[in-house]
Design a protein around this motif. Structure first.
Motif, PDB file in Angstrom:
ATOM      1  N   LEU A  31       2.684   7.109   4.822  1.00 21.84           N
ATOM      2  CA  LEU A  31       2.156   7.744   6.029  1.00 21.84           C
ATOM      3  C   LEU A  31       2.865   9.055   6.346  1.00 21.84           C
ATOM      4  N   SER A  32       4.054   9.250   5.794  1.00 18.64           N
ATOM      5  CA  SER A  32       4.788  10.484   6.065  1.00 18.64           C
ATOM      6  C   SER A  32       4.251  11.666   5.256  1.00 18.64           C
ATOM      7  N   ASN A  33       3.422  11.401   4.256  1.00 19.04           N
ATOM      8  CA  ASN A  33       2.818  12.448   3.447  1.00 19.04           C
ATOM      9  C   ASN A  33       1.377  12.645   3.907  1.00 19.04           C
ATOM     10  N   ARG A  34       1.057  13.813   4.378  1.00 15.84           N
ATOM     11  CA  ARG A  34      -0.263  14.094   4.962  1.00 15.84           C
ATOM     12  C   ARG A  34      -1.396  13.692   4.010  1.00 15.84           C
ATOM     13  N   ASP A  35      -1.310  14.088   2.744  1.00 15.53           N
ATOM     14  CA  ASP A  35      -2.379  13.779   1.798  1.00 15.53           C
ATOM     15  C   ASP A  35      -2.473  12.279   1.540  1.00 15.53           C
ATOM     16  N   ALA A  36      -1.348  11.641   1.333  1.00 12.54           N
ATOM     17  CA  ALA A  36      -1.333  10.207   1.027  1.00 12.54           C
ATOM     18  C   ALA A  36      -1.685   9.354   2.245  1.00 12.54           C
ATOM     19  N   SER A  37      -1.552   9.912   3.430  1.00 16.71           N
ATOM     20  CA  SER A  37      -1.833   9.138   4.640  1.00 16.71           C
ATOM     21  C   SER A  37      -3.324   8.998   4.916  1.00 16.71           C
ATOM     22  N   LEU A  38      -4.138   9.663   4.081  1.00 20.23           N
ATOM     23  CA  LEU A  38      -5.588   9.619   4.250  1.00 20.23           C
ATOM     24  C   LEU A  38      -6.235   8.989   3.018  1.00 20.23           C
ATOM     25  N   VAL A  39      -7.388   8.368   3.225  1.00 18.06           N
ATOM     26  CA  VAL A  39      -8.159   7.789   2.131  1.00 18.06           C
ATOM     27  C   VAL A  39      -9.419   8.622   1.967  1.00 18.06           C
ATOM     28  N   SER A  40      -9.610   9.139   0.771  1.00 19.37           N
ATOM     29  CA  SER A  40     -10.796   9.935   0.486  1.00 19.37           C
ATOM     30  C   SER A  40     -11.935   9.009   0.065  1.00 19.37           C
ATOM     31  N   ALA A  41     -12.956   8.947   0.880  1.00 15.68           N
ATOM     32  CA  ALA A  41     -14.100   8.071   0.598  1.00 15.68           C
ATOM     33  C   ALA A  41     -14.903   8.548  -0.609  1.00 15.68           C
ATOM     34  N   SER A  42     -14.724   9.798  -1.001  1.00 10.99           N
ATOM     35  CA  SER A  42     -15.504  10.343  -2.118  1.00 10.99           C
ATOM     36  C   SER A  42     -14.735  10.350  -3.439  1.00 10.99           C
ATOM     37  N   ASP A  43     -13.522   9.798  -3.443  1.00  9.98           N
ATOM     38  CA  ASP A  43     -12.702   9.788  -4.651  1.00  9.98           C
ATOM     39  C   ASP A  43     -12.651   8.381  -5.241  1.00  9.98           C
ATOM     40  N   PRO A  44     -13.381   8.134  -6.326  1.00 10.89           N
ATOM     41  CA  PRO A  44     -13.408   6.786  -6.921  1.00 10.89           C
ATOM     42  C   PRO A  44     -12.025   6.262  -7.303  1.00 10.89           C
ATOM     43  N   ALA A  45     -11.146   7.139  -7.754  1.00 11.44           N
ATOM     44  CA  ALA A  45      -9.791   6.697  -8.121  1.00 11.44           C
ATOM     45  C   ALA A  45      -9.029   6.221  -6.885  1.00 11.44           C
ATOM     46  N   GLU A  46      -9.218   6.909  -5.782  1.00  8.88           N
ATOM     47  CA  GLU A  46      -8.560   6.517  -4.523  1.00  8.88           C
ATOM     48  C   GLU A  46      -9.076   5.165  -4.048  1.00  8.88           C
ATOM     49  N   LEU A  47     -10.369   4.968  -4.116  1.00  8.00           N
ATOM     50  CA  LEU A  47     -10.964   3.706  -3.676  1.00  8.00           C
ATOM     51  C   LEU A  47     -10.537   2.553  -4.593  1.00  8.00           C
ATOM     52  N   LYS A  48     -10.387   2.845  -5.865  1.00 11.23           N
ATOM     53  CA  LYS A  48      -9.890   1.825  -6.800  1.00 11.23           C
ATOM     54  C   LYS A  48      -8.446   1.449  -6.455  1.00 11.23           C
ATOM     55  N   THR A  49      -7.653   2.426  -6.070  1.00  7.41           N
ATOM     56  CA  THR A  49      -6.276   2.159  -5.663  1.00  7.41           C
ATOM     57  C   THR A  49      -6.235   1.260  -4.432  1.00  7.41           C
ATOM     58  N   VAL A  50      -7.108   1.526  -3.470  1.00  5.40           N
ATOM     59  CA  VAL A  50      -7.185   0.668  -2.277  1.00  5.40           C
ATOM     60  C   VAL A  50      -7.533  -0.761  -2.697  1.00  5.40           C
ATOM     61  N   ARG A  51      -8.506  -0.891  -3.584  1.00  2.00           N
ATOM     62  CA  ARG A  51      -8.927  -2.219  -4.038  1.00  2.00           C
ATOM     63  C   ARG A  51      -7.806  -2.934  -4.781  1.00  2.00           C
ATOM     64  N   GLU A  52      -7.224  -2.272  -5.754  1.00  4.81           N
ATOM     65  CA  GLU A  52      -6.232  -2.925  -6.614  1.00  4.81           C
ATOM     66  C   GLU A  52      -4.892  -3.153  -5.907  1.00  4.81           C
ATOM     67  N   ASN A  53      -4.389  -2.126  -5.242  1.00  2.00           N
ATOM     68  CA  ASN A  53      -3.049  -2.224  -4.662  1.00  2.00           C
ATOM     69  C   ASN A  53      -3.000  -2.864  -3.286  1.00  2.00           C
ATOM     70  N   PHE A  54      -4.015  -2.616  -2.480  1.00  2.00           N
ATOM     71  CA  PHE A  54      -3.985  -3.213  -1.142  1.00  2.00           C
ATOM     72  C   PHE A  54      -4.712  -4.547  -1.100  1.00  2.00           C
ATOM     73  N   LEU A  55      -5.980  -4.542  -1.469  1.00  2.00           N
ATOM     74  CA  LEU A  55      -6.757  -5.776  -1.336  1.00  2.00           C
ATOM     75  C   LEU A  55      -6.285  -6.879  -2.288  1.00  2.00           C
ATOM     76  N   LYS A  56      -6.062  -6.533  -3.527  1.00  2.14           N
ATOM     77  CA  LYS A  56      -5.679  -7.565  -4.496  1.00  2.14           C
ATOM     78  C   LYS A  56      -4.189  -7.891  -4.446  1.00  2.14           C
ATOM     79  N   LYS A  57      -3.356  -6.864  -4.538  1.00  2.00           N
ATOM     80  CA  LYS A  57      -1.914  -7.118  -4.606  1.00  2.00           C
ATOM     81  C   LYS A  57      -1.330  -7.510  -3.248  1.00  2.00           C
ATOM     82  N   LYS A  58      -1.575  -6.695  -2.237  1.00  2.00           N
ATOM     83  CA  LYS A  58      -0.955  -6.950  -0.933  1.00  2.00           C
ATOM     84  C   LYS A  58      -1.598  -8.129  -0.215  1.00  2.00           C
TER      85      LYS A  58
END
Length: 105
Positions: A31-58
């Motif tokens: 959250l301290s990094n402006r770019d990383a603190s946001l989720v880009s809805a149009s970036d498939p790699a970003e959405l995959k990261t949300v799925r893999e790292n947050f939904l599955k792992k966390k």
């Protein structure tokens, strides 16, 4: 921490602030990094990261990728208001959607 809380409360006015604060503490470096603190809805790699790292792992979800991707798409659609998508709000709404807020208690 207050900005992070406010970003969640904008989308989930009845959010559990103790959970929001715990999530903010858990992800404080991101959250301290402006770019990383946001989720880009149009970036498939970003959405995959949300799925893999947050939904599955966390959160430990084992739903199909299609089901998880649909949940992410639903949350992103609900947040579509012309503003950037705050990562903490996305994570909170996803955890709430899957009844996994207790992971942060």
């Amino acid at each position: 921490m207050t900005d992070a809380r406010e970003s969640v409360l904008e989308y989930a006015p009845k959010a559990d602030v103790a959970v929001v604060d715990k999530m903010a503490a858990t992800y404080r470096l991101v959250l301290s990094n402006r770019d990383a603190s946001l989720v880009s809805a149009s970036d498939p790699a970003e959405l995959k990261t949300v799925r893999e790292n947050f939904l599955k792992k966390k959160l430990g979800l084992t739903d199909s990728d299609d089901d998880l991707d649909k949940a992410i798409a639903d949350v992103m659609a609900a947040m579509k208001n012309g503003k950037p998508n705050p990562r903490l709000a996305v994570y909170y709404l996803l955890a709430e959607k899957f009844n996994k807020l207790d992971v942060f208690k």
